[in-house]
Scaffold this motif. Sequence first.
Motif, short mmCIF file in Angstrom:
data_model
loop_
_atom_site.label_atom_id
_atom_site.label_comp_id
_atom_site.label_asym_id
_atom_site.label_seq_id
_atom_site.Cartn_x
_atom_site.Cartn_y
_atom_site.Cartn_z
N THR A 1 0.83 -1.21 0.00
CA THR A 1 0.00 0.00 0.00
C THR A 1 0.86 1.26 0.00
O THR A 1 0.58 2.23 -0.72
CB THR A 1 -0.94 0.00 1.22
N ARG B 1 0.91 4.00 -2.91
CA ARG B 1 0.59 5.41 -2.66
C ARG B 1 1.68 6.33 -3.20
O ARG B 1 1.40 7.35 -3.85
CB ARG B 1 0.40 5.64 -1.16
N ILE C 1 0.44 6.18 4.98
CA ILE C 1 -0.80 5.47 4.63
C ILE C 1 -1.66 5.34 5.89
O ILE C 1 -1.19 5.54 7.01
CB ILE C 1 -0.53 4.07 4.04
N ALA D 1 -5.67 4.04 -0.92
CA ALA D 1 -4.48 4.85 -1.14
C ALA D 1 -4.50 5.54 -2.50
O ALA D 1 -3.84 6.56 -2.70
CB ALA D 1 -3.23 3.99 -1.02
#
Length: 371
Positions: free
Chosen positions: A24, A28, A45, A137
């Motif tokens: 993630t 992002r 995140i 994200a």
Amino acid sequence: MTHTRNTPDPASLRRGWTTGSCATAAARAAWVAMRGGDFPDPVTITLPAGQEVAFSLAAHGHDGAGGAWACVIKDAGDDPDVTHGALVRVDLAPAAPGTGITFRAGPGVGTVTLPGLPIAVGEPAINPVPRRMIRTALNEGDGRVPDVQVTVSVADGERLARRTLNGRLGIVGGLSILGTTGIVVPFSCAAWIDSIHRGVDVARAMGLVHVVGSTGDVSERAARALYGLPEEAMIEMGDFAGGMLKYLRRHPVPRVTVAGGVAKISKLAQGFLDLHSRRGRADMAELARDAARAGADADLAARIAQTHTVAAAFTLTAAAEIDLGAVITRRAWGVARDVLAGSGCALDILMFDRAGTLVSRHGPRPVDEDG
């Protein structure tokens, strides 16, 4: 994942991040850069419970075709996770209008090939929570879903996957991208227990009517040879007898076998559902009483009470032609039966020695009957 007698107190250990959290963070960072910004480093995140956490990037770049990529090194904290230190990479590429966010397995990430898992057959082994975290994200808060292809890779993931239960679950080609909280709790064994549950799910989805939970390789090989079962029927429960049996109570199959060595089955007979040594040793005085129930005289029972290992106790009773195994497997059946109560399963207990020779068995019998 395995543990030793010297497993430290989890409360004193540093927590880490799941592969899902690492993916993630990489996604992002790549997304910000893909939209024209600088790669954020560190990149922040939000975890499923709402905590904001930051990750440093190991590498990043643009692909020259409108996409971007970023890498994060997984830090599992003080947990002996096979993926600790692995390089998790996410590549983002523009996708056709209206396709939304799609996922691909890059090098080192597996593909699902068997039914029963929370991801459909043919999909990359990126679990639902990491997918949801990545989608969040890539959302700028305007409600619009971007059209982007997300490819997740793990360096050397195919080799690392051989040290996991992925192959048995029908995940081929690499690792799974896992995580439910985004956090790795050291020595919680959450990944192992989750693999036990997924193994049951796969067996049920395949229509298998008999599963075997084994405490180790020797008992697994011996039980599989005894019953001629497919690999998908074999559940590597390790020390987590309770974790397997409780899940089977809620997700039953017609027949359940618990297979293990003399020490583990003796602990189950004494009411232990976590069979690891850190939960305590077998009660040798109780084992001596079981030997007396099997026909041992007072002198032999006293000697057993003073032994230091269950294996030694079985050596003594075998020399005296006392069938201690019959008492132990019957008692272990009763403990497991109580956990499975109401499931409708038939249950049997198998006890093997270190060479894989069957020492004793009890069942199969329906769990609603007395043992």
